[in-house]
Design an enzyme around this catalytic site. Structure first.
Site, short mmCIF file in Angstrom:
data_model
loop_
_atom_site.label_atom_id
_atom_site.label_comp_id
_atom_site.label_asym_id
_atom_site.label_seq_id
_atom_site.Cartn_x
_atom_site.Cartn_y
_atom_site.Cartn_z
N ASP A 146 36.46 27.80 49.75
CA ASP A 146 35.92 29.00 49.54
C ASP A 146 34.40 28.64 49.30
O ASP A 146 34.01 27.39 49.08
CB ASP A 146 36.44 29.57 48.21
CG ASP A 146 35.87 30.89 47.89
OD1 ASP A 146 35.16 31.58 48.56
OD2 ASP A 146 36.02 31.36 46.73
N ARG A 186 37.20 46.14 42.49
CA ARG A 186 36.53 44.92 42.30
C ARG A 186 35.36 44.95 41.32
O ARG A 186 34.67 45.83 41.57
CB ARG A 186 36.03 44.70 43.90
CG ARG A 186 35.03 43.30 43.83
CD ARG A 186 34.64 43.13 45.44
NE ARG A 186 35.79 42.51 45.95
CZ ARG A 186 35.53 41.78 46.88
NH1 ARG A 186 34.48 41.42 47.80
NH2 ARG A 186 36.47 41.31 47.54
N CYS A 218 38.63 31.95 52.76
CA CYS A 218 38.99 33.56 52.31
C CYS A 218 37.49 34.39 52.99
O CYS A 218 37.70 35.64 53.27
CB CYS A 218 38.86 34.07 50.88
SG CYS A 218 37.62 33.57 49.85
N GLN A 273 44.02 38.36 48.17
CA GLN A 273 43.59 37.38 49.03
C GLN A 273 44.77 36.20 49.20
O GLN A 273 45.05 36.05 50.40
CB GLN A 273 42.33 36.60 48.73
CG GLN A 273 42.14 35.63 49.61
CD GLN A 273 41.47 36.13 50.94
OE1 GLN A 273 40.60 36.98 51.10
NE2 GLN A 273 42.01 35.84 51.96
N HIS A 333 41.97 36.77 42.54
CA HIS A 333 41.86 37.25 43.68
C HIS A 333 43.51 37.40 44.39
O HIS A 333 43.35 36.89 45.39
CB HIS A 333 40.99 36.73 44.50
CG HIS A 333 40.36 37.75 45.88
ND1 HIS A 333 40.99 38.77 46.11
CD2 HIS A 333 39.61 37.40 46.91
CE1 HIS A 333 40.04 39.30 47.04
NE2 HIS A 333 39.56 38.14 47.61
N1 NVA Z 1 34.90 33.17 45.12
C1 NVA Z 1 34.64 34.07 46.10
C2 NVA Z 1 35.50 34.92 46.78
C3 NVA Z 1 34.62 35.89 47.99
C4 NVA Z 1 36.06 36.57 48.45
C5 NVA Z 1 33.60 35.09 45.12
O1 NVA Z 1 33.95 35.56 44.26
O2 NVA Z 1 32.44 35.40 45.66
#
Ligand code: NVA
Length: 312
Positions: free
Chosen positions: A227, A104, A267, A134, A131
């Protein structure tokens, strides 16, 4: 050739379906009584986190263990990838120690370097741009509720320019879904992602569309997704973002425009009263807890699938 999951369209439509089937089978048989333990040995899987995590760390750690493997948590701050030593050097070193790398981080290009030089399968556990893990969990969750994906309509509301907006376009198109993005001006996925998603949709019977009007965008749809408005790394823009995204909040009133049996995905982490109302995320149409659980099953399928193809 070693395969990776760096973005959703690293999979063909058939491969995406194969991984979703495997994830469903693994969910039925979590400890591999019938399916076996493909990471037995144990093979070590490194998980590197340069951004905050809860679901991802927990689901990968448990999933690797269930596959018979050994999770190795690498603290991004301690490792100092790209600061203390280059991504290229880290890739060459880690690839000699572990069987897979889950990362990540911020830049998609760093993930690509890791994939190019480590010699082992690399999995995107979220970047600024995509992502894909997810999305596999989301698609598994929708399949559980609806039986299949092709032909379903889904609307993603809010920050369409974030990783989730991009991934929804690509993964939804791969699955043959009709993906609508409802976002304010300046917050749509990048042109290149739109074009790629449209190209995929043309082969799967799906479609991609943008509609800045949130009510029109959710009208009659099967799946409503949102989100956070403030993705990790965007904290400085929080106030400005809240101002522009408020009309895109998934409230009970907005949800009433969707199909009567529409399901709601998020998510997580969620900010009740911002992008989603408490009565929606905690209400009967929300499937977010199944969605969070399904991260583990989907990622197990990804790791097993990549492991089987390593070095081919
Ligand atoms: N768009 C959000 C997703 C978190 C799982 C982020 O990047 O923080």
């Amino acid at each position: 050739m070693t395969r990776h999951l760096l973005r959703d369209d690293d999979l063909t439509p058939a491969e995406q379906a194969e991984i979703l089937d495997l994830a469903a089978a693994m969910k039925k048989d979590p400890f591999g009584e019938g399916l076996g333990k493909p990471l037995a040995g144990p093979h070590t899987v490194a998980m590197i986190f340069d951004k905050a995590t809860l679901r991802t760390q927990a689901s990968f750690t448990a999933g690797i263990a269930e596959l018979g493997g050994q999770p190795l948590l690498v603290d991004g701050n301690l490792a100092g990838i790209g600061k203390r030593e280059s991504v290229a050097d880290v890739a060459r070193v880690l690839g000699r120690q572990v069987s897979q790398i889950v990362w990540r981080t911020y830049h998609q290009s760093d993930l690509e370097t890791m994939a190019e030089l480590s010699g082992v399968p690399v999995v995107n556990a979220l970047t600024d741009d995509f992502h894909p893990c997810q999305l596999l969990a989301d698609l598994l969750t929708i399949t559980e509720r609806r039986g299949s994906l092709a032909g379903l309509t889904v609307t993603f509301l809010g920050d369409g320019a974030c990783n989730m907006g991009n991934s929804w376009l690509l993964a939804g198109a791969l699955a043959g879904m009709h993906v609508r993005i409802s976002a304010p001006e300046g917050y749509l996925p990048a042109r290149a992602v739109w074009d790629r998603a449209a190209e995929i949709a043309a082969t799967t019977g799906g479609s991609v569309a943008a509609d800045p009007d949130p009510v029109a965008a959710v009208s009659g749809v099967d799946v409503v997704v949102t989100d956070t408005w403030v993705s990790m790394g965007k904290e400085d823009e929080a106030a400005a973002r809240r101002a522009v995204f408020t009309p895109y909040a998934v409230t009970a009133e907005l949800l009433s425009a969707a199909a009567e049996d529409a399901i709601v995905l998020h998510c997580l982490p969620a900010y009740r009263g911002m992008e989603i109302a408490a009565e929606v995320i905690d209400g009967p149409q929300s499937v977010v807890w199944d969605e969070a659980e399904n991260r583990r099953h989907a990622q197990k399928a990804v790791m097993a699938w990549l492991h089987e193809r390593r070095g081919r």
